[in-house]
Structure formats: structure tokens, C-alpha cells
Design an enzyme around this catalytic site. Structure first.
Site, mmCIF file in Angstrom:
data_model
loop_
_atom_site.group_PDB
_atom_site.id
_atom_site.type_symbol
_atom_site.label_atom_id
_atom_site.label_comp_id
_atom_site.label_asym_id
_atom_site.label_seq_id
_atom_site.Cartn_x
_atom_site.Cartn_y
_atom_site.Cartn_z
ATOM 1 N N GLU A 166 0.747 -1.249 -0.289
ATOM 2 C CA GLU A 166 0.173 -0.198 0.524
ATOM 3 C C GLU A 166 1.049 1.427 0.255
ATOM 4 O O GLU A 166 0.247 2.565 0.839
ATOM 5 C CB GLU A 166 -0.854 -0.057 1.120
ATOM 6 C CG GLU A 166 -2.468 -1.239 1.246
ATOM 7 C CD GLU A 166 -3.535 -0.762 1.909
ATOM 8 O OE1 GLU A 166 -5.082 -1.054 1.654
ATOM 9 O OE2 GLU A 166 -2.794 -0.374 3.341
ATOM 10 N N GLU B 223 -6.957 -7.651 -0.834
ATOM 11 C CA GLU B 223 -7.200 -7.778 0.323
ATOM 12 C C GLU B 223 -8.558 -7.414 0.837
ATOM 13 O O GLU B 223 -8.916 -6.157 0.505
ATOM 14 C CB GLU B 223 -6.070 -6.630 1.428
ATOM 15 C CG GLU B 223 -4.588 -7.252 1.976
ATOM 16 C CD GLU B 223 -4.394 -5.874 2.675
ATOM 17 O OE1 GLU B 223 -4.916 -4.954 2.662
ATOM 18 O OE2 GLU B 223 -3.282 -5.378 3.033
#
Length: 584
Positions: A158, A234
Site C-alpha cells: 500500500e 486485501e
């Protein structure tokens, strides 16, 4: 050997379309003797892949060590995945977030203030390359094109939420390839145009992280990933908890509907989490977006498989969804059974302030050091100096990270909490011995405060003048359970900390247990030498999970370090976890 590549529209395994149905299972949050059980339960839910992060700071607690034993045996974990007939995704970071202490980055890395954090900086990159080399020595032989289970390796994590240093990302990707990783490389970002642009490179396959709004988010991902398979790597099917906040749950039906939408769109998926596990010891991280919020010990995450490895309604709902698109195994895990409920009495107090020399070795420092200035860095330390003024005054701290309890001539004066932004406390007298017990409650794992120092930062003043001449006692928490009171004693009623207590109890056979800490204050518990983690009356978590392999048939010993006030010296176990549900 099998070939796994990224096609125009699909992942291709030996030339045939392959949908990744993955679940996150962090080996470092599960007792190693239970890995095979959790992997098998993922298979029986219909998953074909296991995903895991790799925590740099757990493997390398100091610059000259790299531990791959016991609960950190990544090689064994990947072999067990293969033995179950499943595939694997490895996400080594170096930054992992994961609500893990410091986001997985070693605290020792930032002792030198010139070291960069998640950017193209030579000292940081040298350490990262050394770490990744050690990880890839394990992972390379397990790649699918060598007959192993590993399909994908992720670069960073991320990153678009943190920075946009493309040189840094390229350095990581280049080193990954140079280390022998041949399977496809991925990145993951929240599906906003800004994060997807900043967090990846051409040549790395973009994936997204989200838990709702599937259609809209996949459309944004497709706009930034014109070809290749769509993947939510995710899929947030639950959430984590902070001390002092509520326990998060996500309705099983709503989460299942989002999973159905993902699969109907043809996307691959990684459930975050399939099984959360536990932040054993002192491994939980913290968030700080203006207010410091430490994470609880449980990482149950309201996942399909709960903290103790039992299926939840979400497990069965997800399995039903997967069965609409792929064949699932015939059998399902049995439902949870009530755990044994032994009991004992905490006794044999060892009080820190009565004989602190038993707890460690004093070091003298003219200027008060932060924890990060000490070797090894403590999580708990006692600070001591003498106050020789002519009038009472106000003690002012630069910054408390994260909790400081003040004693004057052995009497408690008060506690300062970082989340309350406490910085000052009045002393009752002009002269005396000042003691401050300082606790690190978990390093920030997300955002700009990653890598910050712990302890008392910025020193202490009295009447506006710096206090100098400090004795510092770093407490080795790994050695604390071996401290014993000479002769021992029974305690009755409330017990003021800091104090070490122990209790014995018997069970007929090893079994999962749930230790009820509802009548205790704040501290750490060990069972048979295994660090269960932190407890705190703030909640929402009330029970500590004890994995079955830690429990012995016959006699067992519980050790508790109480830092606040323990209201009842009873050691009780309850049949089910109490994490903040309404029935608690």
C-alpha cells in the site's frame, strides 16, 4: 515444472485460466503446531491459496540476527501449504502495516536519524536489500515454477498511501528479481486514482484493497490496470480493535454478498483475514492520527476462522458463496466446543519497587535517554533521580510514549497517558526520590509516525529546569517470569502494581483456554513461559487466548505482571472468548 503467468484477462497456470481464492494467514500470529490445522480449514472452506506477510522486525530483533526457527520458520510454513495441495502468496514488505509493531520495520533501523523510511535512501536500502536477500533465500525454492506453492510475491505494501518514490519501488523490484524471484510481482493499493498511480510501477501487477463497493472499486482498478486479471488482494471481511474502543464486527451476510460480487465479476481474491490469530507477546502495533491508539492483543479480526481456529457463521457463508463458482471439499470443520475452565489463585508477589535490582541492571545517564538510545531497546523501564528543590513543583515531560507512572519516595503520584496527551504532573514535596515506570504500548504501524522513538522523548523539567542525573533500569521482560519471591506469600483483595504474581492450575489434557482478565488492571501474562500478551481493563478485549500446544496435561503455571491495580487475585478461565461482544 508448472508455469504461472499473467495473461490478458486471467492468471494462467500451465496455460489454463486460474482464479486465486486466497486467505490471509500470518504464520507469526499462530502457534506453529497449529499451522497445518489452519491451512486445512482454509482448504475446506474452498480456498486454493494461503497469503502471508513476512515481519522483518520479528525475524531480525537486532541487526546481527535473523531468526527462522520455531514460530518464524517460513520454510516449514510454505512446505505445509504445499503439503495441503494449496498455493501461496508471499508479501515481505519490507513494510507490512498489518497492525503489527512498527509496521514490521525494525526499531533499531532508525537509531541513525539519517536513515530514510520507505524511500530511496542508501542506508535504508542497504538494510532492506540484506533483509530481502534472507527472505528470498527461503522463498525462491518454493516458487511454483520450481515445484513449490508460491504463485506471487508482492513489492512493498500500500505504498501509494505513504509516498510516490518510484526509484525506491524500482530498487525493490530489481533486487527481488536479482535474488531469484521469477513468479509475477504485484503491488496493492486502495483503489483511488492517486494511490494506484503512486504505489506501483509498469511491469508490476496492480491489485486493490477494499471491503465494500466492489463494482465501483474494480472499475477504478481496471482503469489503472487495462489488461490482466482483476484482483482484490486485501478483501477486508472484518476489522481490528484498539484498547478503549469497541469490538468491530461485520455482518456475515453483508461480507458474503461483497465476496459474491467479486467472484461474479471474475476477480481473484485474498480474504483479509481468513484467520487473524493473536498478537502474542508485545507485537501489536498502534495508530496515531492525532490520538495514539494501541492495538489489542487479539487479532481475531471477525474473520471466517476465529482467534482459536474455529469456524464462524462467516466461514460457512463464504463457503456457500465459493461453492457457486468452484467445487469445495465435502467436509467442514466441527463447531467450537466450550473450553476447560480451570482456576487458581495468584500469589507469591514480587514487587518491583521493593527490590528493583532484581529486575535488571541500572545504567547512569546524565541526560534522560529515550528507549531507542538504549541497547537493547526495552519495552518497559524504570527511571530514577533525586529531586532537591526548595518548593514543590510541576514535573513536565517532553512527550510520553506511551505511558508513565510516577512515584515519589515510593508513593504513587499518578499516571500519564499518551492518548490523553498528558505531559505534566504535580509533585507533592520539594525533595525526594523520583521514580518513573515507562511503558512502550506498541509502535505506530501506519502513517508518518512510523519509526518514531519510544520512552520519554525530550526529557523532563521541574520548575522549567531540566532534570539530569538519571539511573535507568531497562526491564528484560523475557526474564521477568523467572523472578520468584523468597518464601512466597498469599495475597488477598486488590493488589497494587507494579507486581509479579503467579498461579498454578491443573488440566486433564492440553486444550485451548481463555484467560479472563476482567478483574485485573493492566499488564502482561505468560503461561508456562509463553508470552500470551497484554491485557487491559479498558477493553474491549477481556480474555487472552491460550493455544493448545502451550498447555500441559497436569500442572501449569500462569505468571502475571500487573502494572496498575489488580482487583481480584483469582486466575479464572472461561469457556469462550470475550472480545467485546454484547454477551460479554
Amino acid at each position: 515444472m508448472p508455469e504461472f503467468v499473467i495473461g490478458e484477462t486471467d492468471f494462467l497456470l500451465d496455460g489454463r485460466p486460474f482464479r486465486i481464492l486466497s486467505g490471509a494467514l500470518h504464520y507469526f500470529r499462530v502457534h506453529p503446531d497449529l499451522w497445518a490445522d489452519r491451512i486445512d480449514k482454509a482448504r475446506r472452506m474452498g480456498l486454493n491459496t494461503i497469503e502471508t506477510y513476512v515481519p522483518w522486525n520479528a525475524h531480525a530483533p537486532s541487526p546481527d540476527t535473523f531468526d527462522l526457527t520455531g514460530g518464524l520458520d517460513l520454510d516449514r510454513f510454505l512446505r505445509l501449504v504445499a503439503d495441503a495441495g494449496m498455493y501461496a502468496i508471499v508479501r515481505p514488505g519490507p513494510y507490512i502495516c498489518a497492525e503489527w509493531d512498527n509496521g514490521g520495520l525494525p526499531a533499531w533501523l532508525f537509531r541513525d536519524p539519517s536513515v530514510g523510511v520507505r524511500r530511496y535512501e542508501p542506508k535504508y536500502l542497504a538494510a532492506v536489500r540484506e533483509y530481502l536477500t534472507r527472505v528470498y533465500e527461503v522463498v525462491v525454492p518454493h516458487q511454483v515454477d520450481r515445484g513449490g506453492p508460491v504463485l506471487l510475491v508482492q513489492v512493498e505494501n500500500e505504498y501509494g498511501a505513504f509516498g510516490d518514490d518510484k526509484r525506491y519501488l524500482k530498487a525493490l523490484a530489481d533486487h527481488t528479481r536479482a535474488s531469484g524471484i521469477t513468479v509475477p510481482l504485484t503491488t496493492v493499493d486502495q483503489p483511488t486514482p492517486e494511490m494506484l498511480d503512486a504505489g506501483s510501477l509498469e511491469g508490476l501487477h496492480r491489485t486493490a484493497s477494499f471491503g465494500s463497493g466492489t463494482g465501483e472499486r474494480l472499475a477504478i482498478l481496471r482503469a489503472h490496470q487495462p489488461t490482466g486479471p482483476l484482483m482484490c488482494s486485501e478483501f477486508w471481511n472484518g476489522w481490528f480493535d484498539h484498547w478503549g474502543a469497541h469490538h468491530h464486527t461485520t455482518p456475515a451476510a453483508a461480507a458474503a454478498a461483497e465476496l459474491d460480487a467479486l467472484l461474479a465479476a471474475g476477480a481473484s481474491v485474498n480474504l483479509y483475514m481468513f484467520h487473524g490469530g493473536t498478537n502474542f507477546g508485545l507485537t501489536s502495533g498502534a495508530n496515531d492520527k492525532g490520538v495514539y491508539q494501541p492495538l489489542v492483543t487479539s487479532y481475531d479480526y471477525d474473520a471466517p476462522l476465529d482467534e482459536a481456529g474455529d469456524p464462524t457463521p462467516k466461514y460457512h457463508a463464504f463457503r456457500d458463496v465459493i461453492a457457486r463458482y468452484h467445487k469445495v471439499p465435502d467436509s467442514v470443520p466441527p463447531p467450537a466446543r466450550p473450553a476447560p475452565t480451570p482456576a487458581g489463585v495468584l500469589r507469591d508477589p514480587v514487587r518491583l519497587l521493593d527490590a528493583p535490582d532484581r529486575w535488571g541492571t541500572w545504567e547512569f545517564h546524565e541526560e534522560l535517554p529515550a528507549f531507542d538510545d538504549l541497547t537493547p531497546m526495552p519495552r518497559l523501564a524504570l527511571l530514577r533521580t533525586s529531586v532537591t528543590g526548595d518548593r514543590p513543583g510541576v514535573l513536565t515531560f517532553g512527550e510520553v510514549r506511551d505511558r508513565a507512572t510516577v512515584f515519589f519516595d515510593g508513593d504513587p503520584v499518578g499516571t500519564l497517558h499518551r492518548d490523553h496527551h498528558d505531559r505534566a504532573i504535580a509533585l507533592p514535596r520539594a525533595r525526594g526520590e523520583l521514580l518513573v515506570l515507562v511503558e512502550d504500548q506498541g509502535r505506530v504501524d501506519y502513517g508518518p509516525r512510523i519509526g518514531e522513538a519510544k520512552g520519554i522523548v525530550g526529557g523532563v523539567t521541574l520548575h522549567g529546569e531540566p532534570l539530569t542525573g538519571w539511573d535507568v533500569l531497562p526491564i528484560d521482560l523475557a526474564a521477568v517470569p523467572s523472578l520468584r519471591a523468597p518464601g512466597g506469600a498469599v495475597v488477598a483483595g486488590p493488589v497494587a502494581g507494579p507486581v509479579l504474581l503467579r498461579a498454578g492450575f491443573d488440566v486433564d489434557a492440553p486444550a485451548d483456554l481463555f484467560l479472563d482478565t476482567g478483574d485485573w488492571g493492566k499488564g502482561i501474562a505468560w503461561l508456562n513461559g509463553f508470552a500470551l500478551g497484554r491485557y487491559w481493563r479498558r477493553g474491549p478485549q477481556r480474555t487472552l487466548y491460550v493455544p493448545r500446544p502451550v498447555v500441559r496435561a497436569g500442572a501449569n503455571e500462569l505468571v502475571v505482571l500487573e502494572l496498575d491495580t489488580l482487583l481480584d487475585p483469582a486466575a479464572r478461565f472461561v469457556p469462550r472468548p470475550l472480545l467485546g461482544h454484547t454477551e460479554a
